[in-house]
Motif scaffolding. Structure first.
Motif, PDB file in Angstrom:
ATOM      1  N   VAL A 107      -5.611   1.277   0.595  1.00 15.90           N
ATOM      2  CA  VAL A 107      -5.130   0.067   0.204  1.00 15.90           C
ATOM      3  C   VAL A 107      -3.686   0.116  -0.372  1.00 15.90           C
ATOM      4  O   VAL A 107      -2.988  -1.070  -0.292  1.00 15.90           O
ATOM      5  CB  VAL A 107      -6.155  -0.122  -1.124  1.00 15.90           C
ATOM      6  CG1 VAL A 107      -5.573  -1.470  -2.047  1.00 15.90           C
ATOM      7  CG2 VAL A 107      -7.452  -0.690  -0.710  1.00 15.90           C
ATOM      8  N   LEU A 108      -3.297   1.062  -0.936  1.00 18.31           N
ATOM      9  CA  LEU A 108      -1.922   1.283  -1.312  1.00 18.31           C
ATOM     10  C   LEU A 108      -1.145   1.146   0.183  1.00 18.31           C
ATOM     11  O   LEU A 108       0.113   0.410  -0.049  1.00 18.31           O
ATOM     12  CB  LEU A 108      -1.671   2.834  -1.798  1.00 18.31           C
ATOM     13  CG  LEU A 108      -2.452   2.824  -3.106  1.00 18.31           C
ATOM     14  CD1 LEU A 108      -2.124   4.398  -3.771  1.00 18.31           C
ATOM     15  CD2 LEU A 108      -1.872   1.991  -4.180  1.00 18.31           C
ATOM     16  N   SER A 109      -1.581   1.779   1.032  1.00 20.52           N
ATOM     17  CA  SER A 109      -0.665   1.710   2.323  1.00 20.52           C
ATOM     18  C   SER A 109      -0.771   0.222   2.819  1.00 20.52           C
ATOM     19  O   SER A 109       0.345  -0.440   3.220  1.00 20.52           O
ATOM     20  CB  SER A 109      -1.259   2.479   3.420  1.00 20.52           C
ATOM     21  OG  SER A 109      -1.080   3.772   3.026  1.00 20.52           O
ATOM     22  N   THR A 110      -1.702  -0.614   2.555  1.00 16.04           N
ATOM     23  CA  THR A 110      -1.677  -1.813   2.911  1.00 16.04           C
ATOM     24  C   THR A 110      -0.724  -2.903   2.263  1.00 16.04           C
ATOM     25  O   THR A 110      -0.125  -3.695   2.750  1.00 16.04           O
ATOM     26  CB  THR A 110      -3.243  -2.584   2.835  1.00 16.04           C
ATOM     27  OG1 THR A 110      -4.069  -1.782   3.470  1.00 16.04           O
ATOM     28  CG2 THR A 110      -3.410  -3.969   3.163  1.00 16.04           C
ATOM     29  N   VAL A 111      -0.642  -2.643   0.916  1.00 17.79           N
ATOM     30  CA  VAL A 111       0.139  -3.216  -0.047  1.00 17.79           C
ATOM     31  C   VAL A 111       1.665  -2.948   0.474  1.00 17.79           C
ATOM     32  O   VAL A 111       2.601  -3.867   0.558  1.00 17.79           O
ATOM     33  CB  VAL A 111      -0.145  -3.062  -1.479  1.00 17.79           C
ATOM     34  CG1 VAL A 111       0.933  -3.609  -2.458  1.00 17.79           C
ATOM     35  CG2 VAL A 111      -1.580  -3.431  -1.841  1.00 17.79           C
ATOM     36  N   ASP A 112       2.039  -1.532   0.644  1.00 14.16           N
ATOM     37  CA  ASP A 112       3.124  -1.243   1.175  1.00 14.16           C
ATOM     38  C   ASP A 112       3.536  -2.112   2.399  1.00 14.16           C
ATOM     39  O   ASP A 112       4.872  -2.643   2.427  1.00 14.16           O
ATOM     40  CB  ASP A 112       3.425   0.275   1.411  1.00 14.16           C
ATOM     41  CG  ASP A 112       3.200   1.059   0.139  1.00 14.16           C
ATOM     42  OD1 ASP A 112       3.576   0.379  -0.989  1.00 14.16           O
ATOM     43  OD2 ASP A 112       3.088   2.241   0.024  1.00 14.16           O
ATOM     44  N   LEU A 141      -1.026   4.201   9.524  1.00 18.65           N
ATOM     45  CA  LEU A 141      -1.215   3.756  10.798  1.00 18.65           C
ATOM     46  C   LEU A 141      -2.353   2.669  10.690  1.00 18.65           C
ATOM     47  O   LEU A 141      -2.321   1.743  11.492  1.00 18.65           O
ATOM     48  CB  LEU A 141      -1.342   5.065  11.703  1.00 18.65           C
ATOM     49  CG  LEU A 141       0.052   5.767  11.834  1.00 18.65           C
ATOM     50  CD1 LEU A 141      -0.435   7.037  12.700  1.00 18.65           C
ATOM     51  CD2 LEU A 141       1.107   4.835  12.957  1.00 18.65           C
ATOM     52  N   GLN A 142      -3.260   3.204  10.183  1.00  6.78           N
ATOM     53  CA  GLN A 142      -4.711   2.372  10.059  1.00  6.78           C
ATOM     54  C   GLN A 142      -4.442   1.061   9.543  1.00  6.78           C
ATOM     55  O   GLN A 142      -4.795   0.161  10.018  1.00  6.78           O
ATOM     56  CB  GLN A 142      -5.841   3.560   9.806  1.00  6.78           C
ATOM     57  CG  GLN A 142      -6.147   4.411  10.710  1.00  6.78           C
ATOM     58  CD  GLN A 142      -7.290   5.205  10.243  1.00  6.78           C
ATOM     59  OE1 GLN A 142      -7.613   5.138   9.063  1.00  6.78           O
ATOM     60  NE2 GLN A 142      -7.897   6.035  11.077  1.00  6.78           N
ATOM     61  N   ALA A 143      -3.995   1.078   8.217  1.00  4.04           N
ATOM     62  CA  ALA A 143      -3.746  -0.092   7.613  1.00  4.04           C
ATOM     63  C   ALA A 143      -2.720  -1.006   8.321  1.00  4.04           C
ATOM     64  O   ALA A 143      -3.233  -2.319   8.412  1.00  4.04           O
ATOM     65  CB  ALA A 143      -2.857   0.249   6.386  1.00  4.04           C
TER      66      ALA A 143
END
Length: 381
Positions: free
Chosen positions: A250-255, A298-300
């Motif tokens: 989720v953090l990677s998604t927001v980033d 990568l996945q996000a």
């Protein structure tokens, strides 16, 4: 009694199952609301009811004990699954009708309708209640957690709807819409490249996609709910990855959403700073190793790209300024929502208010939830 005893028992039990099936359909018809919405529910359940009825009638037409008992047991299994879904739907509808859910069912349905329009999916989900939130694909029905009647857990419905999106979202190119489900294909291919059990990794990836989707369509509300009310230490299970991996994704998604040139990017960058501080204070295990961070990123990004390509542009939460005009604090005068306000906006306003003021006394959170429910019921989408 005439005939072979086993044949007689087979006929009697098949008749009993068919009678129960008719009663189930009659009960559902009494509970569904009037109008087009109710007819859509009857139609969807009707397809399954008719299928089970055909299986039972086939046993009655040819009650051969050798083949009849396996056929009857298969029909019973289908009938049991159908019965669970009908009972769940009736539970939710009757709770709402008696106003025992304090209006949360209406708000939840508004939120799911909002998400459906943005996803561009033709098959609308149904809504019910259970002891926990989850989705079953039998009739595409999401359970909202009961007896929680506050807005604070509503963001999890976007996660459950994400499972529906993963299963049903068609390709954005009309040439491929009928035969290609891009999210399902990506998750399957990604599971093949993982280590360990493919089945477990596929289940984990489905959960991670639902987290990415909920963040994509709800902005701050879902990550804040995840970090404050859901995440906990400990390993994962065969069906769900460890919370540390989910938080990291989720953090990677927001980033990632804060790095592109989309008009919402600045809002997601601000959210990233809030979440980083919250994570350091409450969930330091989510940082992970460099390799774990890289995989999450990568996945996000791959999952975000799928949503960009195949969902409508409006699916991405717009991070609008109008959120700031919503007054959630019950100690301040309520204001009518401005034009264009959505249920997602109200959830963001509520969660940002809660973040800024800490967890406060329970009475204040309860009153703020009631204010948010009232605002959501005023929204015109």
């Amino acid at each position: 009694m005439a005939g072979h005893p086993t044949r007689t028992l087979l006929l009697a039990q098949a008749h009993q199952e068919l009678t129960a099936l008719r009663q189930l359909a009659a009960t559902l018809a009494e509970v569904v609301p009037d109008g087009e919405a109710g007819q859509a529910v009857v139609d969807r359940f009707g397809l399954l009811t008719d299928r089970v009825a055909r299986e039972l009638k086939a046993v009655l037409r040819d009650p051969d004990p050798g083949t009849g008992w396996p056929s009857l047991n298969a029909a019973r299994a289908s009938a049991l699954e159908l019965t669970r879904e009908v009972l769940a739907y009736c539970h939710g509808e009757l709770l709402r009708r008696a106003e025992l859910d304090h209006g949360i069912g209406d708000v939840a349905e508004r939120l799911l309708d909002h998400l459906t329009r943005g996803a561009g999916i033709d098959r609308r989900v149904l809504l019910s209640v259970a002891e926990s939130a989850f989705l079953t694909h039998t009739v595409s029905m999401i359970r909202n957690r009961f007896p929680d009647v506050s807005v604070w857990s509503l963001p999890v419905l976007a996660h459950e709807f994400g499972h529906h999106v993963a299963s049903t979202m068609a390709h954005g190119d009309p040439r491929f819409r009928d035969e290609w489900r891009p999210v399902r294909q990506y998750l399957s291919e990604e599971a093949d490249s993982g280590e360990g059990s493919r089945e477990v990794e596929l289940a984990h990836l489905n959960e991670l996609f639902a987290d990415v989707y909920a963040t994509y369509v709800l902005g701050a509300a879902y990550p804040l709910h995840l970090l404050m009310l859901a995440a906990q230490p400990g390993p994962g299970t065969d069906t769900h990855p460890a919370w540390s991996r989910r938080v990291r994704t989720v953090l990677s998604t927001v980033d990632a959403l804060g790095e592109d040139e989309h008009p919402t990017a600045a809002g997601f960058r601000g959210l990233s700073r809030k979440l980083a501080s919250l994570t350091r204070a409450n969930f330091p295990d989510a940082v992970g190793t460099a390799a774990e961070q890289a995989l999450a990123g990568l996945q996000a990004r791959a999952m975000i790209e799928l949503l960009r390509e195949h969902a409508y542009a409006r699916a991405r939460y717009p991070m609008p300024d109008r959120v700031q005009s919503l007054v959630i604090d019950p100690r301040e005068p309520e204001r009518e929502p401005v034009a264009g306000t959505t249920v997602a906006d109200v959830l963001n306003a509520a969660w940002l208010w809660r973040l800024d003021r800490g967890d406060g006394p329970n009475w204040l959170l309860d009153e703020a939830s009631r204010r948010a429910i009232s605002l959501s019921q005023q929204v015109k989408e």
